[in-house]
Each structure stands twice: as structure tokens, then as C-alpha cells.
Design an enzyme around this catalytic site. Structure first.
Site, PDB file in Angstrom:
ATOM      1  N   SER A  59      -8.634  -2.309  -2.337  1.00 48.25           N
ATOM      2  CA  SER A  59      -9.358  -1.058  -2.084  1.00 48.25           C
ATOM      3  C   SER A  59     -10.495  -0.840  -3.078  1.00 48.25           C
ATOM      4  O   SER A  59     -11.588  -0.421  -2.700  1.00 48.25           O
ATOM      5  CB  SER A  59      -8.393   0.140  -2.140  1.00 48.25           C
ATOM      6  OG  SER A  59      -7.515   0.122  -1.036  1.00 48.25           O
ATOM      7  N   TYR A  79      -3.053  -1.650   7.408  1.00 48.60           N
ATOM      8  CA  TYR A  79      -3.923  -2.739   7.849  1.00 48.60           C
ATOM      9  C   TYR A  79      -3.677  -3.055   9.319  1.00 48.60           C
ATOM     10  O   TYR A  79      -2.554  -2.963   9.805  1.00 48.60           O
ATOM     11  CB  TYR A  79      -3.666  -4.021   7.041  1.00 48.60           C
ATOM     12  CG  TYR A  79      -4.043  -3.944   5.592  1.00 48.60           C
ATOM     13  CD1 TYR A  79      -5.374  -3.971   5.195  1.00 48.60           C
ATOM     14  CD2 TYR A  79      -3.061  -3.853   4.606  1.00 48.60           C
ATOM     15  CE1 TYR A  79      -5.726  -3.915   3.859  1.00 48.60           C
ATOM     16  CE2 TYR A  79      -3.398  -3.798   3.261  1.00 48.60           C
ATOM     17  CZ  TYR A  79      -4.732  -3.828   2.896  1.00 48.60           C
ATOM     18  OH  TYR A  79      -5.069  -3.768   1.571  1.00 48.60           O
ATOM     19  N   ARG A 134       0.854  -1.196   0.000  1.00 48.25           N
ATOM     20  CA  ARG A 134       0.000   0.000   0.000  1.00 48.25           C
ATOM     21  C   ARG A 134       0.887   1.242   0.000  1.00 48.25           C
ATOM     22  O   ARG A 134       1.084   1.897   1.017  1.00 48.25           O
ATOM     23  CB  ARG A 134      -0.938  -0.018   1.194  1.00 48.25           C
ATOM     24  CG  ARG A 134      -1.843  -1.219   1.218  1.00 48.25           C
ATOM     25  CD  ARG A 134      -2.951  -1.057   2.236  1.00 48.25           C
ATOM     26  NE  ARG A 134      -4.097  -0.375   1.661  1.00 48.25           N
ATOM     27  CZ  ARG A 134      -5.178  -0.015   2.354  1.00 48.25           C
ATOM     28  NH1 ARG A 134      -5.230  -0.245   3.641  1.00 48.25           N
ATOM     29  NH2 ARG A 134      -6.182   0.594   1.763  1.00 48.25           N
ATOM     30  N   ASP A 185      -4.314  -1.252  -6.615  1.00 49.52           N
ATOM     31  CA  ASP A 185      -4.865  -1.697  -5.329  1.00 49.52           C
ATOM     32  C   ASP A 185      -6.265  -2.283  -5.481  1.00 49.52           C
ATOM     33  O   ASP A 185      -7.276  -1.604  -5.305  1.00 49.52           O
ATOM     34  CB  ASP A 185      -4.872  -0.518  -4.348  1.00 49.52           C
ATOM     35  CG  ASP A 185      -5.195  -0.942  -2.926  1.00 49.52           C
ATOM     36  OD1 ASP A 185      -5.556  -2.124  -2.724  1.00 49.52           O
ATOM     37  OD2 ASP A 185      -5.107  -0.095  -2.018  1.00 49.52           O
ATOM     38  N   GLN A 223      -1.237   2.723  -6.026  1.00 45.63           N
ATOM     39  CA  GLN A 223      -2.666   2.962  -5.782  1.00 45.63           C
ATOM     40  C   GLN A 223      -3.545   2.468  -6.925  1.00 45.63           C
ATOM     41  O   GLN A 223      -4.625   1.934  -6.699  1.00 45.63           O
ATOM     42  CB  GLN A 223      -2.917   4.444  -5.532  1.00 45.63           C
ATOM     43  CG  GLN A 223      -2.501   4.906  -4.141  1.00 45.63           C
ATOM     44  CD  GLN A 223      -2.827   6.366  -3.899  1.00 45.63           C
ATOM     45  OE1 GLN A 223      -2.844   7.175  -4.831  1.00 45.63           O
ATOM     46  NE2 GLN A 223      -3.090   6.717  -2.656  1.00 45.63           N
TER      47      GLN A 223
END
Length: 372
Positions: free
Chosen positions: A133, A228, A122, A130, A127
Site C-alpha cells: 500500500s 485484493y 491486510r 503494508d 497496516q
């Protein structure tokens, strides 16, 4: 290199690894794409849509796997599917490697390499890759819609000639990507939203979306890695339960989103708390696939216990298969183009994204989570 997209076989799964639009982009980048017939049908992508952009549609899954240089999937490949891949090929999917030793063993035995998208670090430059997400974002939205469907009242304040209807109260457990989207969605629908999260840094995000943050003082047992929660003590969980029990007892809808990678989901709503809830209230347990945050939730079922409707819907992003597949396809294509060109993989073993997501390399387990 030839990319193969195979059909998902897991129960409750409607997504596909690549959309026709993203397939087209990869073909333009020099890759060859082939997809198992009807692999995209549940996501509302017809075989003809793939053929129109230059992808091949194949009925024989075995030959598709045997001829592919890269195999793409949403869920972990099965041991049987790995066994049909050619030596030196590469798989990319969610693997959840720490809890899937049979898949790691099969991948090593077959002499393939395997990347896990849930292990992508992350960091800011990752991004667009990801997938956790992108899928959690949709899941958070849909969880509120599911809750609203089962709730016997409306969300917003409504003033009518017949009287005033008070807004619904929604309590959300966890302010990660799913939780934040759930907050935003519930607020848009007019609910009063309260939020609990063990990470104090999420307070500002919760408040920026109009939610009220339920504060629980943290302790040294909370371990955060890469955004996390990696671990938390039983004592802290008990303290958290005590603080939020009153809020839950007053709620119309409770949405639980708390997960710990590689471990059973933490128990946040024990049965005695369910008993304290109002008749007709609703719980949507988004963590049901990892054991659930609610003691009364049942995998794949919607049940009524102690007058409370408890939704144990697994794989909520798959209930929005069109959007979920589109976003996953963009995640995985960005990831693939980072790792490889049409001529082969770069194998930059010290590069952060490669190192973090490569589970098996040329028949050898290499990721710290699976190396014994």
C-alpha cells in the site's frame, strides 16, 4: 542479530530497503546494521549518513551476506544472493512467491527462512507493515504527474481573456490504493475524473474523493480475498470493456492500475479502444510489469500508437526513491520488530502475520501458495 541491507540490482530500481533514520531506530533497539556501499545512493542517502548513525558500510557483498542473520531488500533476492547466505539466516523482501519458484527452491536448499512483505495479511494491526500500500500510494500520485507531463493540455478549467479552456478528463481503471491516490491527485490538479472498479464497495470511496464512478454490474466470477481481486471471468472483463470503452474514447488521460496477485494483469484497454481515443491523449499503464492492462503498452518504453502516447513505465514508486525508501523502511522495520527482538526471532507460527508472510522456514517451503 546482524542486519544486512544489500544494493538493489533490478533494472529501473532506485530504492533501498532501509533509510539511515530507520537504521538508527533498529540500532537503538539492539540490532547491528551493515549496508553494502552505495546501496542508498540512488535514494539520495550517502554512505556517510549510515556511518553517522552507527551502521557499517561494507564493500564485499559476499562477506556481508555470509555474516548476516537478517538480509533486507526491496526486490526478491537473486538465487546467487540466497546461495551466499548462511544456514539459518532470514531474508525479508518482496518475493512474489507464487511466481518465483526458483527463489523458493534456492531458499529451501540453502536452509534459510524467508518472509515476503507482499504476503503480509491486510488486517488492521498490520497496516504499518503494508509495503504494497505504501508503494502503491506513491505510484498512484506519480502516475498522474507522468500523465500530465505527456499530455499536451492543462488539467484545470481556465477562464482567460482569450477564451475558456475546458478541464481535462481523466479515466482511472481500478480504485485500489494506487487508483484512489491517482483520483485525489488528478482532482487537486483540476481534472474531471471518472473511475472504474469491479468492486462495488469502492464506489463510496471514489465519490468521497470527487470522482464519478463508472458502474459495471458484477457477477459470481469475481473473487475478492483480503481486499485484493483474486480472479475474474473473461466474460465479465469483456462486459467491463464494453461499458468503459465510451468513457475511454472521450478521455484525455487514462491510468490503469488493475492487478491480480500471481497472475497476468487483466486486459482492460484492447487495441481497438486505443484506436478510438482522441489524438494526443495519454495512457499510463501501471500494470506493465505484469503484462499490462493495455494491449499497446511496452515494458520500459513510452510509445505513440494510433496517435495516443502510451507510457509503460515499470516500477513507478522507484521514480520517487527518497519517499518510497523512507516508507518501505518504516514498513519493514515495523514488520521486523513484530517478528523478532535483538536476540532472535519469536517464530510464533500460529500468529496471523507470521503465518501469512512466512514463505520458507528453516529450509522448508511452508506457505500455502508454494506448497505442492
Amino acid at each position: 542479530m546482524k542486519i544486512a541491507i544489500i544494493k538493489e540490482t533490478k533494472a529501473f530500481e532506485k530504492r533501498v530497503a532501509l533509510s539511515p533514520e530507520v537504521c538508527k531506530q533498529l540500532i537503538q533497539a539492539g540490532f547491528e546494521c551493515a549496508i553494502e556501499n552505495e546501496a542508498g545512493t540512488s535514494s539520495f542517502f550517502e554512505d556517510t549518513a549510515y556511518e553517522a548513525i552507527g551502521a557499517k558500510v561494507e564493500k564485499d557483498k559476499s562477506s556481508l551476506l555470509a555474516s548476516a542473520d537478517i538480509v533486507l531488500k526491496v526486490n526478491p533476492l537473486t538465487v546467487e544472493e540466497v546461495g551466499q547466505m548462511k544456514k539459518g539466516a532470514v531474508s525479508i523482501s518482496f518475493m512474489y512467491a507464487a511466481t518465483n519458484p526458483e527463489l523458493i527452491e534456492a531458499s529451501a536448499k540453502q536452509g534459510i527462512s524467508a518472509f515476503s512483505v507482499d504476503a503480509i495479511p491486510r488486517i488492521s494491526r498490520a497496516q504499518k507493515m503494508d509495503a504494497l500500500s505504501s508503494q502503491a500510494n506513491l505510484g498512484g500520485y506519480k502516475s498522474v504527474i507522468i500523465g500530465a507531463y505527456h499530455l499536451g493540455k492543462i488539467f484545470p478549467l481556465l477562464m482567460t481573456a482569450a477564451g475558456t479552456i475546458k478541464p481535462a478528463k481523466v479515466v482511472i481503471m481500478g480504485a485500489g490504493v494506487a487508483g484512489l491516490q491517482a483520483i485525489a491527485t488528478a482532482k487537486r490538479l483540476g481534472a474531471v475524473v471518472e473511475v472504474s472498479d469491479i468492486r462495488p464497495e469502492t464506489k463510496e470511496q471514489v465519490q468521497s474523493l470527487g470522482g464519478k464512478f463508472i458502474e459495471v454490474k458484477g457477477d459470481d466470477s469475481i473473487k475478492i480475498e483480503g481486499g485484493y481481486v483474486k480472479g475474474v471471468s473473461e466474460d465479465f472483463l469483456k462486459k467491463q470493456q464494453e461499458v468503459i470503452a465510451r468513457h475511454i474514447s472521450e478521455a484525455d488521460l487514462v491510468i490503469t492500475t488493475a492487478l491480480i496477485p500471481g497472475k497476468k494483469a487483466p486486459m482492460l484497454v484492447p487495441e481497438d479502444v486505443v484506436k478510438s481515443m482522441k489524438l494526443g491523449s495519454v495512457i499510463v499503464d501501471m500494470a506493465v510489469e505484469q503484462g499490462g492492462n493495455c494491449a499497446c503498452s511496452e515494458y520500459g518504453k513510452t510509445v505513440v500508437k494510433h496517435g495516443v502516447t502510451i507510457v509503460g513505465e515499470p516500477n513507478i514508486p522507484s521514480l520517487l526513491p527518497l519517499n518510497a525508501s523512507e516508507l518501505y523502511a518504516k514498513n519493514i522495520a515495523t514488520f521486523l520488530l513484530h517478528l523478532a527482538t535483538k536476540d532472535g526471532f519469536k517464530w510464533e507460527m500460529d500468529e496471523e502475520i507470521t503465518k501469512g508472510s512466512l514463505i520458507v522456514h528453516e529450509g522448508k517451503a511452508v506457505h500455502p501458495s508454494v506448497v505442492r
